[in-house]
Structures are given as structure tokens and as C-alpha cells.
Design a protein around this motif. Structure first.
Motif, PDB file in Angstrom:
ATOM      1  N   PRO A  51       0.811  -1.225   0.000  1.00 38.91           N
ATOM      2  CA  PRO A  51       0.000   0.000   0.000  1.00 38.91           C
ATOM      3  C   PRO A  51       0.844   1.275   0.000  1.00 38.91           C
ATOM      4  CG  PRO A  51      -0.816  -1.575   1.630  1.00 38.91           C
ATOM      5  CD  PRO A  51       0.497  -2.090   1.147  1.00 38.91           C
ATOM      6  N   ALA A  52       2.059   1.197   0.560  1.00 39.58           N
ATOM      7  CA  ALA A  52       2.932   2.372   0.637  1.00 39.58           C
ATOM      8  C   ALA A  52       3.452   2.803  -0.732  1.00 39.58           C
ATOM      9  CB  ALA A  52       4.109   2.086   1.573  1.00 39.58           C
ATOM     10  N   LEU A  53       3.345   1.903  -1.714  1.00 37.55           N
ATOM     11  CA  LEU A  53       3.865   2.206  -3.046  1.00 37.55           C
ATOM     12  C   LEU A  53       2.752   2.500  -4.053  1.00 37.55           C
ATOM     13  CD1 LEU A  53       6.698  -0.493  -3.319  1.00 37.55           C
ATOM     14  CD2 LEU A  53       6.864   1.854  -2.483  1.00 37.55           C
ATOM     15  N   GLU A  54       1.597   2.870  -3.557  1.00 38.61           N
ATOM     16  CA  GLU A  54       0.464   3.188  -4.445  1.00 38.61           C
ATOM     17  C   GLU A  54       0.533   4.647  -4.904  1.00 38.61           C
ATOM     18  OE1 GLU A  54      -3.121   2.144  -2.412  1.00 38.61           O
ATOM     19  OE2 GLU A  54      -2.820  -0.014  -2.650  1.00 38.61           O
ATOM     20  N   THR A  55       1.565   4.949  -5.672  1.00 33.73           N
ATOM     21  CA  THR A  55       1.747   6.296  -6.214  1.00 33.73           C
ATOM     22  C   THR A  55       1.968   6.175  -7.725  1.00 33.73           C
ATOM     23  OG1 THR A  55       4.151   6.264  -5.931  1.00 33.73           O
ATOM     24  CG2 THR A  55       2.824   7.056  -4.055  1.00 33.73           C
ATOM     25  N   PRO A  56       1.768   7.264  -8.475  1.00 32.55           N
ATOM     26  CA  PRO A  56       1.970   7.212  -9.927  1.00 32.55           C
ATOM     27  C   PRO A  56       3.352   6.725 -10.336  1.00 32.55           C
ATOM     28  CG  PRO A  56       0.782   9.201  -9.354  1.00 32.55           C
ATOM     29  CD  PRO A  56       1.180   8.558  -8.056  1.00 32.55           C
ATOM     30  N   MET A  57       4.399   7.137  -9.589  1.00 32.96           N
ATOM     31  CA  MET A  57       5.756   6.739  -9.950  1.00 32.96           C
ATOM     32  C   MET A  57       5.904   5.227  -9.964  1.00 32.96           C
ATOM     33  SD  MET A  57       9.441   7.752  -8.257  1.00 32.96           S
ATOM     34  CE  MET A  57       9.293   6.759  -6.775  1.00 32.96           C
ATOM     35  N   TYR A  58       5.380   4.560  -8.934  1.00 33.23           N
ATOM     36  CA  TYR A  58       5.493   3.106  -8.853  1.00 33.23           C
ATOM     37  C   TYR A  58       4.485   2.413  -9.762  1.00 33.23           C
ATOM     38  CZ  TYR A  58       8.516   4.229  -4.971  1.00 33.23           C
ATOM     39  OH  TYR A  58       9.534   4.737  -4.209  1.00 33.23           O
TER      40      TYR A  58
END
Length: 309
Positions: A51-58
Motif C-alpha cells: 500500500p505504501a507504493l500506491e503512487t503514480p511513480m510506482y
């Protein structure tokens, strides 16, 4: 395939014809390819389950890893198998399939790298509006455009390859098929087709490289007003991305922006962008990224604890 095309299969000379060297090439590239696929799949799994990597970059990084795995798979398995077999042949249809796959996933990698650069640009240069600009809907639209653009590009390259007549020579001094080596075997004047090839693949490589590097000039310039901690984090991310861009694009530009002539270094340079770059991307994005390393460690500890129970 038209009747004037008398060639039904091609012979690949590979990286070497020496039996001892072929065994070494087999072992080296088997390790590289296995590590590439497993490394990129690990990145995708880590991002999808964290869940911590739920960003556009990832989100874009998952597509880069997917493109890397598929792009490497269009050339590496054939290279590995050919170094164990006596007859290094491939059918005409197999050749066209490889041309389509290479350009589809290669173009996808290029376009995803541009999206990742755009994401970095918005995050650093326009942070207050980042969540509005790079929302989930916009990211989904951008990825769909990547699929469409990659398909159109690969169809164009395959059409150019299919338009070439082959009436005799079928030996290619390379380890995979692309328009450049195929142009040298065609029994017709290839000036116009090579011009179309360079204006398509060559222009994509050169234009994308200029766009990416120019974007990072703006990004690095805008960092002058950031705090020391912010500069360090942004520079770490940008350095990783610039490294990936240089490793992938410099060999591509050399191969795809010139007349159909052969250089001894061609095959070595091709190894860099078809096998080397997909192998290095997972290492670059994990070893220099604390968030991804932390998420991978958490994924591993959860797996160990689950297995222990």
C-alpha cells in the motif's frame, strides 16, 4: 507473403560460432535472462502488494518492469537456445513476430520512461498541484496511450519488414531480427524503406532522448530552491532514471539513426539495450530506492512468517 519472396527461413550467426565460446555465452545469458525476469517480476509483485507504493511513480514502474521482461524475452530465449543447437534457424513468420515484439515492447519502454520523467517533473516543479494533475484517471489514460502508441509503431515496422522481397541470401550476422540486418538481405533498393525506418525508430529514439534529458535539466534547475534533504532525495531518484535512460538510449540511437551499414560493435551494443538494460533496471530502481527496498523486505518477512506458521 508475396510470391516474389523465396525465403522461408533465416539463419542467425549469433554472437559467436566458436563451440567453446557458445557454451560460455549460453551460461552468461541464461543467468542474465533469468535474473531479468525474476527481478522485474519481484518489482511488480512488491508494488502490487505494498500500500505504501500506491503512487503514480510506482504505477509506471510496474509497466516499465513488465516492458523490460517482455522486451528481453523477444531476444534472449532465442539467443540462449541457439547457443546449444547446431542449426540456428528461424522461420520467416517467426522473424516477423520478433520484429513486432521487439518494437512493441521497446516502444513501450521508451514511452513509459517519458511518463516517469513527466511524473518526476510534476512532483518536483509543481508539487502543490501534483495530486490533481497525476490522479488515478489521468495515469490510466496515459498508460492506454502507451499501449496504442506502441502497437501503431510496431505495426509500422512490421509492415516495412513485410514489404521487403528476399530472393536468395538468408544468413544474418546477428543474434536477433530487426529491420537493419534484414535490409542488407533484401533484393531491392532499400533507400526509401531505410529512410522510413530511420524516420520512425530513429526519430523516436533521438526525440525521446532529447525530451528526457531536457526534462531533467529543468528538474535539476528547479531543485536550487529545495531543502538539502529534498535535493538529496530528488537527485537520488533522478540519477537512477538518468542512468537507465543513457544505458538504453545511447546504443539505440547509434543503431537506429544511420544508413544500413554494419559495424563490428553492433552486436555488442545491441546486447546493452536488449538484454543489459532490462537486467540493470531492477537493480538501479531497487538498490537506490529506500521505499522499494523496505517494501521488499516487508514482503519477504511476511512470506517467511507465513511459511513458518
Amino acid at each position: 507473403m508475396e510470391m516474389k519472396n523465396n525465403v522461408t527461413q533465416f539463419i542467425l550467426l549469433g554472437l559467436t560460432q566458436d563451440p567453446k565460446k557458445k557454451k560460455i555465452v549460453f551460461a552468461i545469458f541464461l543467468v542474465f535472462y533469468t535474473a531479468t525476469v525474476l527481478g522485474n517480476l519481484l518489482i511488480i509483485l512488491t508494488i502490487k502488494t505494498s500500500p505504501a507504493l500506491e503512487t503514480p511513480m510506482y504505477f509506471f514502474l510496474t509497466y516499465l518492469s513488465f516492458a523490460d521482461s517482455c522486451f528481453s524475452s523477444t531476444t534472449a530465449p532465442k539467443l540462449i537456445v541457439d547457443n546449444l543447437s547446431k542449426k540456428q534457424t528461424i522461420s520467416f513468420d517467426g522473424c516477423m513476430t520478433q520484429v513486432f515484439g521487439m518494437h512493441f515492447f521497446g516502444c513501450m519502454e521508451v514511452l513509459v520512461l517519458i511518463l516517469m520523467t513527466y511524473d518526476h517533473y510534476v512532483a518536483i516543479c509543481n508539487p502543490l498541484h501534483y495530486t490533481v494533475i497525476m490522479n488515478q484517471k489521468m495515469c490510466g489514460i496515459l498508460v492506454k496511450l502507451v499501449w496504442v502508441g506502441s502497437f501503431l509503431h510496431s505495426v509500422t515496422q512490421t509492415f516495412l519488414a513485410l514489404s521487403l522481397p528476399f530472393c536468395g541470401p538468408n544468413v544474418i550476422d546477428h543474434y536477433f531480427f530487426d529491420l537493419q540486418p534484414l535490409l542488407r538481405l533484401a533484393c531491392t533498393d532499400t533507400y526509401v524503406i531505410n529512410l522510413l525506418f530511420v524516420s520512425s525508430s530513429g526519430a523516436i529514439c533521438m526525440t525521446s532522448f532529447v525530451i528526457l534529458m531536457s526534462s531533467y535539466v529543468f528538474i535539476l534547475y528547479s531543485l536550487r530552491n529545495h531543502s538539502a534533504e529534498g535535493k538529496h532525495k530528488a537527485l537520488s531518484t533522478c540519477t537512477s532514471h538518468i542512468t537507465v535512460v543513457i544505458i538504453f538510449f545511447v546504443p539505440c540511437i547509434f543503431i537506429y539513426t544511420r544508413p544500413p551499414i554494419t559495424f563490428p560493435v553492433d552486436k555488442l551494443l545491441s546486447v546493452f539495450y536488449t538484454i543489459g538494460s532490462p537486467f540493470l533496471n531492477p537493480l538501479i530502481y531497487t538498490l537506490r530506492n529506500a521505499e522499494v527496498k523496505h517494501a521488499m523486505g516487508k514482503l519477504w518477512s511476511n512470506r517467511v512468517s507465513t511459511h513458518g506458521k
